[in-house]
Write a protein that holds these residues in place. Structure first.
Motif, PDB file in Angstrom:
ATOM      1  N   VAL A 255       0.826  -1.215   0.000  1.00 45.52           N
ATOM      2  CA  VAL A 255       0.000   0.000   0.000  1.00 45.52           C
ATOM      3  C   VAL A 255       0.857   1.259   0.000  1.00 45.52           C
ATOM      4  N   LEU A 256       2.042   1.196   0.610  1.00 48.39           N
ATOM      5  CA  LEU A 256       2.927   2.371   0.616  1.00 48.39           C
ATOM      6  C   LEU A 256       3.555   2.588  -0.758  1.00 48.39           C
ATOM      7  N   LYS A 257       3.833   1.518  -1.482  1.00 46.93           N
ATOM      8  CA  LYS A 257       4.294   1.668  -2.868  1.00 46.93           C
ATOM      9  C   LYS A 257       3.211   2.346  -3.703  1.00 46.93           C
ATOM     10  N   ARG A 258       1.964   1.949  -3.470  1.00 43.87           N
ATOM     11  CA  ARG A 258       0.846   2.563  -4.199  1.00 43.87           C
ATOM     12  C   ARG A 258       0.720   4.035  -3.840  1.00 43.87           C
ATOM     13  N   LEU A 259       0.829   4.359  -2.546  1.00 41.10           N
ATOM     14  CA  LEU A 259       0.730   5.752  -2.106  1.00 41.10           C
ATOM     15  C   LEU A 259       1.824   6.593  -2.745  1.00 41.10           C
ATOM     16  N   LEU A 260       3.030   6.063  -2.825  1.00 43.22           N
ATOM     17  CA  LEU A 260       4.146   6.802  -3.405  1.00 43.22           C
ATOM     18  C   LEU A 260       3.932   7.026  -4.898  1.00 43.22           C
TER      19      LEU A 260
END
Length: 275
Positions: A255-260
């Motif tokens: 999810v943090l890769k997606r947010l970035l």
């Protein structure tokens, strides 16, 4: 601990991991050799963002994006440790250094909780900082064999760190008391961890978010809020049962890769409009 790389092949985890044993002239064990890591700033300084003098000095071009990168790298690091069968246990904010490129340096590896696969010997983590302990370990003697650190306890601490990184250093169980009442501890935050009172996710009659704190929905997309809810939405009665549902390091990484990606896409679009 294996090397951990990002999608561009950059090293994002360094560990002060024991490299060799030391013996005296009579072959008596007297210690071990490990890397000395001096670069970087402690994670809590990054969590404080641009208000930290250490961050201003080390990261002159600091932006909120740096916190997202650090959160992603932290999740990747914890995931790598878990994949090795280890449990970090003491995930306090001083055991992680953040380097200028956002990579993570892991310190105090001698407190990692692990079992020797060849002998079955369990080396227990016996220390922890209460701000990052889950409800099942709050107020307990961590040296007691019944007080066990697990991947699930790591997942709780990881979620706290990510929350503080993305929410201007506010702890998910920090709050402003709206009703004066007696406390079972000197730290109301610890009581809220035990009771599962996260004012950023739910409304309560006796506590609300601190003055000046951002609201989750004003900062983060719904899938990030859902990831926090999986970890922090519980009660004193179902906390242990819901521990298995906590967002894992692997899920946080996704999810943090997606947010970035989404953050970068929005900023690219903005720059294109300004050109």
């Amino acid at each position: 601990i294996p090397q951990v790389m990002d999608q561009y092949g950059n090293l994002i985890l360094k560990a002060a991991w024991p490299q060799d044993l030391l013996y005296d002239g009579s072959r008596n064990f007297i210690g071990y050799v490990m890397p000395r890591i001096e670069a970087g700033v402690e994670l809590f300084q990054i969590q404080r963002g641009s208000t930290s003098a250490a961050v201003q000095a080390r990261f002159p071009n600091y932006s909120w994006r740096m916190n997202v990168v650090v959160a992603r790298n932290l999740a990747a690091s914890v995931n790598a440790v878990h994949n090795q069968g280890y449990v970090l246990g003491d995930m306090n904010c001083k055991n992680f250094l953040v380097n200028a490129d956002g990579s993570i340096s892991l310190l105090d590896t001698d407190s990692i909780d692990m079992t020797d696969p060849s002998t079955g010997m369990h080396y227990k983590c016996c220390v922890g900082m209460e701000d990052y302990l889950p409800p099942e370990l709050q107020g307990r003697n961590l040296r007691n064999p019944a007080s066990c650190f697990t991947r699930e306890t790591d997942n709780f601490a990881l979620a706290v760190h990510i929350f503080q990184l993305l929410m201007n250093n506010y702890h998910p169980f920090s709050g402003r008391q709206t009703v004066v009442k007696g406390s079972s501890s000197a730290n109301p935050k610890m009581d809220r961890i035990v009771e599962g009172k996260c004012p950023y996710l739910n409304r309560y009659s006796d506590v609300t978010i601190p003055v000046g704190a951002p609201r989750l929905e004003d900062v983060l997309p719904q899938y990030m809020i859902d990831a926090f809810r999986n970890t922090f939405d519980y009660t004193a009665f179902n906390a242990v049962a819901k521990a298995q549902s906590r967002t894992t390091a692997r899920d946080w990484l996704a999810v943090l890769k997606r947010l970035l990606r989404e953050y970068d896409a929005v900023n690219r679009a903005f720059l294109d409009e300004q050109a």
